[in-house]
Design an enzyme around this catalytic site. Structure first.
Site, mmCIF file in Angstrom:
data_model
loop_
_atom_site.group_PDB
_atom_site.id
_atom_site.type_symbol
_atom_site.label_atom_id
_atom_site.label_comp_id
_atom_site.label_asym_id
_atom_site.label_seq_id
_atom_site.Cartn_x
_atom_site.Cartn_y
_atom_site.Cartn_z
ATOM 1 N N ASP A 1 8.801 19.892 84.547
ATOM 2 C CA ASP A 1 7.727 20.884 84.548
ATOM 3 C C ASP A 1 7.937 21.811 85.743
ATOM 4 O OD1 ASP A 1 6.297 20.310 82.245
ATOM 5 O OD2 ASP A 1 5.200 18.682 83.185
ATOM 6 N N ARG B 1 3.997 11.315 79.373
ATOM 7 C CA ARG B 1 3.507 12.558 79.971
ATOM 8 C C ARG B 1 2.009 12.726 79.725
ATOM 9 N NH1 ARG B 1 6.994 16.936 80.756
ATOM 10 N NH2 ARG B 1 5.577 18.393 79.755
ATOM 11 N N ARG C 1 2.107 23.974 67.297
ATOM 12 C CA ARG C 1 0.851 24.402 67.918
ATOM 13 C C ARG C 1 0.633 25.889 67.741
ATOM 14 N NH1 ARG C 1 2.870 22.239 73.908
ATOM 15 N NH2 ARG C 1 4.859 23.307 73.879
ATOM 16 N N ARG D 1 -7.127 7.890 78.806
ATOM 17 C CA ARG D 1 -8.188 7.503 79.755
ATOM 18 C C ARG D 1 -9.489 7.134 79.044
ATOM 19 N NH1 ARG D 1 -8.213 13.442 80.869
ATOM 20 N NH2 ARG D 1 -6.578 13.436 82.416
ATOM 21 N N ARG E 1 16.541 21.121 72.186
ATOM 22 C CA ARG E 1 15.633 21.622 71.161
ATOM 23 C C ARG E 1 15.325 23.069 71.471
ATOM 24 N NH1 ARG E 1 15.302 19.794 66.404
ATOM 25 N NH2 ARG E 1 13.034 19.998 66.103
ATOM 26 N N TYR F 1 13.731 17.044 81.704
ATOM 27 C CA TYR F 1 12.494 17.550 81.112
ATOM 28 C C TYR F 1 11.520 17.846 82.259
ATOM 29 C CZ TYR F 1 8.737 17.524 77.502
ATOM 30 O OH TYR F 1 7.708 17.838 76.654
ATOM 31 N N GLU G 1 4.292 28.031 67.090
ATOM 32 C CA GLU G 1 5.515 27.526 67.714
ATOM 33 C C GLU G 1 6.246 26.595 66.748
ATOM 34 O OE1 GLU G 1 4.569 26.682 71.861
ATOM 35 O OE2 GLU G 1 6.030 25.058 71.804
HETATM 36 P P1 FAD Z 1 14.593 28.600 83.018
HETATM 37 O O1 FAD Z 1 13.217 29.106 83.138
HETATM 38 O O2 FAD Z 1 15.134 28.232 81.680
HETATM 39 O O3 FAD Z 1 15.549 29.670 83.692
HETATM 40 C C1 FAD Z 1 16.945 29.679 83.513
HETATM 41 C C2 FAD Z 1 17.352 31.134 83.415
HETATM 42 O O4 FAD Z 1 18.784 31.205 83.437
HETATM 43 C C3 FAD Z 1 16.911 31.794 82.121
HETATM 44 O O5 FAD Z 1 16.228 32.978 82.404
HETATM 45 C C4 FAD Z 1 18.209 32.042 81.375
HETATM 46 O O6 FAD Z 1 18.177 33.207 80.570
HETATM 47 C C5 FAD Z 1 19.187 32.187 82.513
HETATM 48 N N1 FAD Z 1 20.566 31.881 82.141
HETATM 49 C C6 FAD Z 1 21.005 30.783 81.482
HETATM 50 N N2 FAD Z 1 22.322 30.859 81.293
HETATM 51 C C7 FAD Z 1 22.738 32.030 81.841
HETATM 52 C C8 FAD Z 1 23.992 32.675 81.930
HETATM 53 N N3 FAD Z 1 25.097 32.127 81.399
HETATM 54 N N4 FAD Z 1 24.064 33.875 82.553
HETATM 55 C C9 FAD Z 1 22.951 34.459 83.069
HETATM 56 N N5 FAD Z 1 21.732 33.883 83.006
HETATM 57 C C10 FAD Z 1 21.640 32.674 82.389
HETATM 58 N N6 FAD Z 1 6.073 23.539 82.692
HETATM 59 C C11 FAD Z 1 4.867 23.336 83.255
HETATM 60 O O7 FAD Z 1 4.778 23.018 84.444
HETATM 61 N N7 FAD Z 1 3.715 23.528 82.532
HETATM 62 C C12 FAD Z 1 3.737 23.915 81.235
HETATM 63 O O8 FAD Z 1 2.675 24.069 80.613
HETATM 64 C C13 FAD Z 1 5.001 24.125 80.618
HETATM 65 N N8 FAD Z 1 5.072 24.493 79.325
HETATM 66 C C14 FAD Z 1 6.286 24.705 78.753
HETATM 67 C C15 FAD Z 1 6.331 25.087 77.413
HETATM 68 C C16 FAD Z 1 7.544 25.312 76.806
HETATM 69 C C17 FAD Z 1 7.590 25.714 75.356
HETATM 70 C C18 FAD Z 1 8.758 25.126 77.539
HETATM 71 C C19 FAD Z 1 10.096 25.343 76.884
HETATM 72 C C20 FAD Z 1 8.726 24.742 78.867
HETATM 73 C C21 FAD Z 1 7.492 24.518 79.486
HETATM 74 N N9 FAD Z 1 7.406 24.135 80.830
HETATM 75 C C22 FAD Z 1 6.180 23.924 81.399
HETATM 76 C C23 FAD Z 1 8.618 23.889 81.629
HETATM 77 C C24 FAD Z 1 9.068 25.112 82.422
HETATM 78 O O9 FAD Z 1 9.376 26.161 81.544
HETATM 79 C C25 FAD Z 1 10.314 24.760 83.230
HETATM 80 O O10 FAD Z 1 10.085 23.653 84.051
HETATM 81 C C26 FAD Z 1 10.801 25.894 84.130
HETATM 82 O O11 FAD Z 1 10.567 27.154 83.601
HETATM 83 C C27 FAD Z 1 12.277 25.716 84.325
HETATM 84 O O12 FAD Z 1 12.770 26.678 85.222
HETATM 85 P P2 FAD Z 1 14.342 26.831 85.342
HETATM 86 O O13 FAD Z 1 14.581 27.855 86.393
HETATM 87 O O14 FAD Z 1 14.979 25.513 85.514
HETATM 88 O O15 FAD Z 1 14.835 27.309 83.909
HETATM 89 N N1 UDP Z 2 2.598 14.707 71.708
HETATM 90 C C1 UDP Z 2 2.064 14.233 70.534
HETATM 91 N N2 UDP Z 2 0.959 14.830 70.026
HETATM 92 C C2 UDP Z 2 0.336 15.863 70.626
HETATM 93 C C3 UDP Z 2 0.871 16.342 71.840
HETATM 94 C C4 UDP Z 2 2.016 15.745 72.347
HETATM 95 O O1 UDP Z 2 2.611 13.318 69.943
HETATM 96 O O2 UDP Z 2 -0.669 16.355 70.108
HETATM 97 C C5 UDP Z 2 3.826 14.053 72.234
HETATM 98 C C6 UDP Z 2 5.093 14.733 71.712
HETATM 99 O O3 UDP Z 2 6.098 13.752 71.566
HETATM 100 C C7 UDP Z 2 5.433 15.680 72.823
HETATM 101 C C8 UDP Z 2 5.067 14.839 74.035
HETATM 102 O O4 UDP Z 2 3.873 14.143 73.634
HETATM 103 O O5 UDP Z 2 6.781 16.063 72.805
HETATM 104 C C9 UDP Z 2 4.810 15.602 75.305
HETATM 105 O O6 UDP Z 2 3.780 16.543 75.074
HETATM 106 P P1 UDP Z 2 3.592 17.810 75.987
HETATM 107 O O7 UDP Z 2 2.333 18.478 75.570
HETATM 108 O O8 UDP Z 2 3.727 17.393 77.404
HETATM 109 O O9 UDP Z 2 4.852 18.690 75.546
HETATM 110 P P2 UDP Z 2 5.370 20.145 75.989
HETATM 111 O O10 UDP Z 2 4.172 20.967 76.325
HETATM 112 O O11 UDP Z 2 6.303 19.898 77.137
HETATM 113 O O12 UDP Z 2 6.085 20.619 74.774
#
Ligand code: FAD
Ligand code: UDP
Length: 368
Positions: A350, A172, A280, A176, A249, A348, A300
């Site tokens: 985005d 991911r 972070r 570069r 996780r 996984y 976090e």
């Molecule tokens: P979710 O957003 O998880 O939505 C699912 C919903 O269903 C939730 O609101 C949940 O409460 C609900 N639900 C589940 N079970 C039930 C039930 N039984 N009854 C009623 N409701 C229910 N993506 C990026 O592009 N850029 C980023 O920088 C980025 N950062 C992230 C950082 C973190 C810490 C995390 C965890 C994810 C990140 N993502 C990022 C990924 C992004 O969050 C997901 O790709 C996206 O939000 C997923 O959307 P979704 O609709 O699949 O799931």
């Molecule tokens: N990672 C790492 N060091 C960093 C940042 C990321 O080793 O400083 C690795 C780690 O395994 C992480 C993965 O790269 O789970 C993907 O990072 P990303 O920032 O895309 O994770 P997210 O924002 O989805 O948690």
């Protein structure tokens, strides 16, 4: 005749895009959401003018112009570019791995010198075809970067040895040989003006919703409400864990409001050593160039998911992928249930990929 065409379980990006598109095509949709608000993991809580990303920092990025135009049709995006900094035992390094990082580590100034340095570290290892995250990381960036910036962070993030994790996770991150600290290679990137809630609220305008409802508390009732169900929760839970539980996780977020304008000078600082328990610190105001007199920071802490916690990341190792395949096979036999999103597809994803998946699902559903 059922009350709705679609009952959508979950108001995250998958559910919201599906609801918006189906409504646009003249169908009736109703969303249930177990949290007390809509928006899934994109949801932001406004703390005195600062949008706090309640479920982890979200930066929108995509290479796909259609997806970029799609999100911009709801809300304009700002010019935020993610450039996290890594803190390893008090030393600061630029991310992703680029000429700035190589200079900070080795004082090398040219791409040739950096490549030579990495090559000398990789050669000694003799890895032919990387089998896991550790081998993949070592063969991309060598031992120094692996030890200082990857191993500790990865093993606390995933709670597993880097040798037990799939190689794709580390791919991911760009590597570069230019002085470019942009965390993503994608052409388009930003944060919605006014925050992510604007995006979700626009998508869901005119869609019926109810929060604080867990689908599983009255599964049969909800299954009867509409002709079809769009399910975006955990697929293993949907099937009563009959093939066993999938691993996820989870995260614990510790928010602190500080009466100072600028705490760390950057939105994201990663703590890459193993002994610091969080991965972070996010300073939310920097996503929107905030100038408030106060600030809000979030530490976090990664955790293994257990019942009652929020499942954030699928753990796509071999064991879990083979269990997921069994659930997926069952889901393929359903004619009235559509599974989609990070939890139901156990991917996984985005945000841009979730939108892509929801739009594909819509096309299939409407034979377009
Ligand atoms: P979710 O957003 O998880 O939505 C699912 C919903 O269903 C939730 O609101 C949940 O409460 C609900 N639900 C589940 N079970 C039930 C039930 N039984 N009854 C009623 N409701 C229910 N993506 C990026 O592009 N850029 C980023 O920088 C980025 N950062 C992230 C950082 C973190 C810490 C995390 C965890 C994810 C990140 N993502 C990022 C990924 C992004 O969050 C997901 O790709 C996206 O939000 C997923 O959307 P979704 O609709 O699949 O799931
Ligand atoms: N990672 C790492 N060091 C960093 C940042 C990321 O080793 O400083 C690795 C780690 O395994 C992480 C993965 O790269 O789970 C993907 O990072 P990303 O920032 O895309 O994770 P997210 O924002 O989805 O948690």
């Amino acid at each position: 005749m059922k009350k709705y065409d679609y009952l959508i379980v979950g108001s995250g990006l998958f559910g919201s895009v599906f609801a918006h598109e189906a409504t646009k095509r003249g169908k009736t949709c109703f969303i249930i959401e177990k949290r007390d608000h809509l928006g899934g993991n994109l949801y932001c809580e406004n703390i005195d003018g600062i949008n706090v990303h309640k479920y982890g920092a979200h930066i929108f990025h995509t290479n796909d112009k259609k997806i970029w135009d799609y999100v911009n049709s709801f809300v304009e995006f700002n010019r935020y570019t993610n450039s996290p900094i890594a803190n390893y035992k008090g030393e600061l390094y630029n991310l992703p791995f680029n000429m700035n990082t190589f200079y900070q580590l080795w004082k090398v100034k040219t791409p040739e010198e950096a490549k030579e340095k990495i090559k000398s570290q990789i050669e000694a290892l003799g890895i032919k075809k990387p089998k896991n995250l550790e081998e993949q990381a070592l063969s991309l960036v060598g031992t120094d970067i692996y030890e200082k910036l990857i191993k500790g962070y990865t093993e606390k993030q995933w709670g597993r040895k880097a040798t037990e994790l799939p190689a794709f996770i580390i791919k991911r991150l760009p590597v570069r040989f230019t002085y470019d600290n942009n965390y993503f290679n994608d052409k388009y990137q930003g944060i919605p003006n006014g925050g992510y809630n604007v995006l979700i609220n626009k998508m869901l305008a005119g869609v019926g919703t109810e929060v604080n409802v867990d689908f599983f508390s009255e599964k049969e009732k909800w299954m009867q409400l509409a002709d079809k169900v769009v399910f975006t929760g955990k697929i293993d839970e949907f099937y009563d864990y009959q093939y066993g539980k999938l691993n996820y996780r989870s995260l614990h977020f510790e928010n602190t409001r500080l009466e100072k304008e600028n705490y760390q000078g950057n939105a994201v600082i990663n703590y890459t050593e193993k002994d610091i328990p969080y991965t972070r610190i996010i300073e939310h105001k920097h996503f929107e160039f905030g100038k408030q007199a106060h600030t809000v920071i979030t530490k976090e802490y990664p955790k293994e998911w257990e019942e009652g916690m929020e499942p954030y990341y699928p753990v796509n190792d071999d064991k879990n992928v083979s269990v997921y395949e069994k659930y997926k096979k069952m889901s393929k036999n359903e004619s009235n249930i559509i599974f989609g999103g990070r939890l139901a597809e156990y991917k996984y994803y985005d945000m841009h990929q979730v939108i892509g998946s929801a739009l594909t699902s819509i096309k299939k559903e409407f034979n377009e």
